[in-house]
Design a protein around this motif. Structure first.
Motif, PDB file in Angstrom:
ATOM      1  N   GLY A  93       0.649  22.142  12.064  1.00 19.65           N
ATOM      2  CA  GLY A  93       0.102  23.403  12.531  1.00 19.65           C
ATOM      3  C   GLY A  93      -0.393  23.288  13.950  1.00 19.65           C
ATOM      4  O   GLY A  93      -0.355  22.211  14.559  1.00 19.65           O
ATOM      5  N   ASP A  94      -0.886  24.396  14.486  1.00 20.62           N
ATOM      6  CA  ASP A  94      -1.374  24.405  15.858  1.00 20.62           C
ATOM      7  C   ASP A  94      -2.747  23.744  15.929  1.00 20.62           C
ATOM      8  O   ASP A  94      -3.330  23.398  14.894  1.00 20.62           O
ATOM      9  N   PRO A  95      -3.278  23.532  17.148  1.00 20.99           N
ATOM     10  CA  PRO A  95      -4.580  22.861  17.277  1.00 20.99           C
ATOM     11  C   PRO A  95      -5.703  23.535  16.497  1.00 20.99           C
ATOM     12  O   PRO A  95      -6.566  22.846  15.937  1.00 20.99           O
ATOM     13  N   SER A  96      -5.710  24.849  16.442  1.00 13.37           N
ATOM     14  CA  SER A  96      -6.784  25.533  15.714  1.00 13.37           C
ATOM     15  C   SER A  96      -6.729  25.204  14.226  1.00 13.37           C
ATOM     16  O   SER A  96      -7.769  25.042  13.575  1.00 13.37           O
ATOM     17  N   ARG A  97      -5.521  25.108  13.688  1.00 14.21           N
ATOM     18  CA  ARG A  97      -5.357  24.742  12.278  1.00 14.21           C
ATOM     19  C   ARG A  97      -5.833  23.312  12.052  1.00 14.21           C
ATOM     20  O   ARG A  97      -6.534  23.018  11.080  1.00 14.21           O
ATOM     21  N   ALA A  98      -5.474  22.391  12.946  1.00 16.38           N
ATOM     22  CA  ALA A  98      -5.891  20.999  12.811  1.00 16.38           C
ATOM     23  C   ALA A  98      -7.406  20.869  12.898  1.00 16.38           C
ATOM     24  O   ALA A  98      -8.022  20.112  12.129  1.00 16.38           O
ATOM     25  N   LEU A  99      -8.013  21.601  13.816  1.00 13.57           N
ATOM     26  CA  LEU A  99      -9.470  21.544  13.953  1.00 13.57           C
ATOM     27  C   LEU A  99     -10.164  22.103  12.717  1.00 13.57           C
ATOM     28  O   LEU A  99     -11.232  21.624  12.314  1.00 13.57           O
ATOM     29  N   ALA A 100      -9.565  23.126  12.099  1.00 14.04           N
ATOM     30  CA  ALA A 100     -10.135  23.683  10.873  1.00 14.04           C
ATOM     31  C   ALA A 100     -10.072  22.664   9.737  1.00 14.04           C
ATOM     32  O   ALA A 100     -11.012  22.531   8.947  1.00 14.04           O
ATOM     33  N   VAL A 101      -8.966  21.928   9.657  1.00 13.51           N
ATOM     34  CA  VAL A 101      -8.837  20.878   8.643  1.00 13.51           C
ATOM     35  C   VAL A 101      -9.896  19.807   8.866  1.00 13.51           C
ATOM     36  O   VAL A 101     -10.516  19.322   7.914  1.00 13.51           O
ATOM     37  N   MET A 102     -10.121  19.429  10.120  1.00 13.04           N
ATOM     38  CA  MET A 102     -11.112  18.405  10.430  1.00 13.04           C
ATOM     39  C   MET A 102     -12.524  18.848  10.068  1.00 13.04           C
ATOM     40  O   MET A 102     -13.371  18.027   9.702  1.00 13.04           O
ATOM     41  N   LYS A 103     -12.772  20.141  10.162  1.00 14.35           N
ATOM     42  CA  LYS A 103     -14.126  20.658   9.904  1.00 14.35           C
ATOM     43  C   LYS A 103     -14.402  20.826   8.417  1.00 14.35           C
ATOM     44  O   LYS A 103     -15.549  20.937   8.004  1.00 14.35           O
ATOM     45  N   ALA A 104     -13.354  20.852   7.598  1.00 13.36           N
ATOM     46  CA  ALA A 104     -13.526  21.019   6.159  1.00 13.36           C
ATOM     47  C   ALA A 104     -14.301  19.838   5.580  1.00 13.36           C
ATOM     48  O   ALA A 104     -14.238  18.715   6.078  1.00 13.36           O
ATOM     49  N   SER A 105     -15.019  20.099   4.509  1.00 17.01           N
ATOM     50  CA  SER A 105     -15.907  19.075   3.943  1.00 17.01           C
ATOM     51  C   SER A 105     -15.166  18.041   3.094  1.00 17.01           C
ATOM     52  O   SER A 105     -15.674  16.942   2.869  1.00 17.01           O
ATOM     53  N   ASP A 106     -13.955  18.370   2.645  1.00 14.19           N
ATOM     54  CA  ASP A 106     -13.236  17.427   1.799  1.00 14.19           C
ATOM     55  C   ASP A 106     -12.440  16.434   2.648  1.00 14.19           C
ATOM     56  O   ASP A 106     -12.256  16.628   3.842  1.00 14.19           O
ATOM     57  N   VAL A 107     -11.993  15.370   2.017  1.00 14.69           N
ATOM     58  CA  VAL A 107     -11.183  14.348   2.683  1.00 14.69           C
ATOM     59  C   VAL A 107      -9.794  14.368   2.067  1.00 14.69           C
ATOM     60  O   VAL A 107      -9.646  14.266   0.848  1.00 14.69           O
ATOM     61  N   GLY A 108      -8.776  14.485   2.919  1.00 16.56           N
ATOM     62  CA  GLY A 108      -7.403  14.538   2.446  1.00 16.56           C
ATOM     63  C   GLY A 108      -6.775  13.167   2.315  1.00 16.56           C
ATOM     64  O   GLY A 108      -7.414  12.140   2.580  1.00 16.56           O
ATOM     65  N   PRO A 109      -5.497  13.123   1.933  1.00 17.79           N
ATOM     66  CA  PRO A 109      -4.825  11.835   1.715  1.00 17.79           C
ATOM     67  C   PRO A 109      -4.734  10.968   2.963  1.00 17.79           C
ATOM     68  O   PRO A 109      -4.866   9.750   2.882  1.00 17.79           O
ATOM     69  N   PHE A 110      -4.499  11.594   4.124  1.00 21.06           N
ATOM     70  CA  PHE A 110      -4.436  10.800   5.349  1.00 21.06           C
ATOM     71  C   PHE A 110      -5.778  10.127   5.621  1.00 21.06           C
ATOM     72  O   PHE A 110      -5.831   8.965   6.030  1.00 21.06           O
ATOM     73  N   GLY A 111      -6.853  10.862   5.400  1.00 26.48           N
ATOM     74  CA  GLY A 111      -8.180  10.301   5.621  1.00 26.48           C
ATOM     75  C   GLY A 111      -8.493   9.172   4.663  1.00 26.48           C
ATOM     76  O   GLY A 111      -9.052   8.142   5.062  1.00 26.48           O
TER      77      GLY A 111
END
Length: 265
Positions: A93-111
């Motif tokens: 996704g675009d930078p805004s989408r990536a920043l929104a993912v980073m701000k989310a409280s959960d941790v995804g598989p990459f993390g």
């Protein structure tokens, strides 16, 4: 303690110090002091390693305790930033989408995978340090690694590196340090690392090499994040810190080549 020192300790450790003034001048001074704060955190981890060795705790368990100490003294803040940055970089996704993912409280598989790999690498390195069974390496090598990690944060705050968001830690510290200030801080760190590995490590050159490796890895991550997100955030600073620390520790524990390959059957 001045405002810059209080802010550095407040941002980079769990020590309950009031930050005082929060402006660009204070942030500039705090980021210059970041490697010194890191050295203190690393020294505390070294003391845990040494204490573990004294009471008979196995080296692997001591390595786990050492990494746990690093996480505890920083509230796990840098590790959280590492996980969030990994998720953001792994997001389509675009930078805004990536920043929104980073701000989310959960941790995804990459993390999760990134945290696991970095954690295992740091435990392995501190285990190797403990297995030297020598006081000075156990105390000083973690300090060199942790100081290098915080120096990566200093590098990320140099002029020309923008903030990805208008507010937050990234916006406070982004672009606050001149190349001269970053260079002077780096020189002091390199000299300190050389002394540390000269008196308590493999060789005088090992410290500067570890610093160079850590800063190269940290700076590569920061440059990639600037291209991907449009700038840095507090999470990116934490990720740069953890990766630079890990790279420096790996260099510090590399053993001389001892592989012998037969030239004929």
């Amino acid at each position: 303690m001045g405002d810059a020192a209080r802010l550095a300790v407040s941002l980079l450790t769990v020590v309950p110090v009031r930050a005082g003034r929060m402006d660009s001048d204070t942030a500039r001074g705090a980021m210059r002091l970041a490697p010194l704060v890191g050295a203190g955190v690393g020294l505390a981890a070294g003391l845990v390693l040494l204490s573990s060795l004294v009471v008979g705790i196995p080296s692997l368990v001591a390595g786990v305790l050492g990494v746990g100490t690093l996480a505890l003294l920083t509230r796990g803040l840098h590790l959280d930033g590492l996980a969030d940055t990994a998720d953001g970089l792994g997001c389509y996704g675009d930078p805004s989408r990536a920043l929104a993912v980073m701000k989310a409280s959960d941790v995804g598989p990459f993390g999760v995978v990134t945290l696991l790999l970095v954690g295992v690498a740091q435990v392995a390195c501190l285990t190797a340090v403990t297995e030297t069974r020598a006081v000075l390496p156990i105390l000083l090598l973690p300090a060199v690694g942790a100081a290098t990690g915080r120096a990566a944060v200093t590098w990320a705050c140099r002029v020309g590196v923008p903030s990805a968001r208008p507010t937050g830690l990234g916006a406070l510290v982004a672009g606050t340090l001149s190349p001269t200030a970053v260079g002077l801080t780096t020189v002091v760190l390199v000299v300190g690392a050389a002394v540390a590995t000269g008196v308590g490590g493999p060789t005088v050159l090992r410290g500067p090499l570890a610093v160079a490796a850590g800063l190269a890895v940290g700076w590569a991550l920061v440059r990639h994040c600037v291209r991907r997100f449009g700038g840095i955030t507090g999470d990116v600073l934490g990720a740069a810190c953890e990766l630079a620390t890990t790279a420096a520790l790996i260099v510090l524990v590399i053993q001389p080549w001892s592989l012998s390959l037969p030239l004929t059957r």
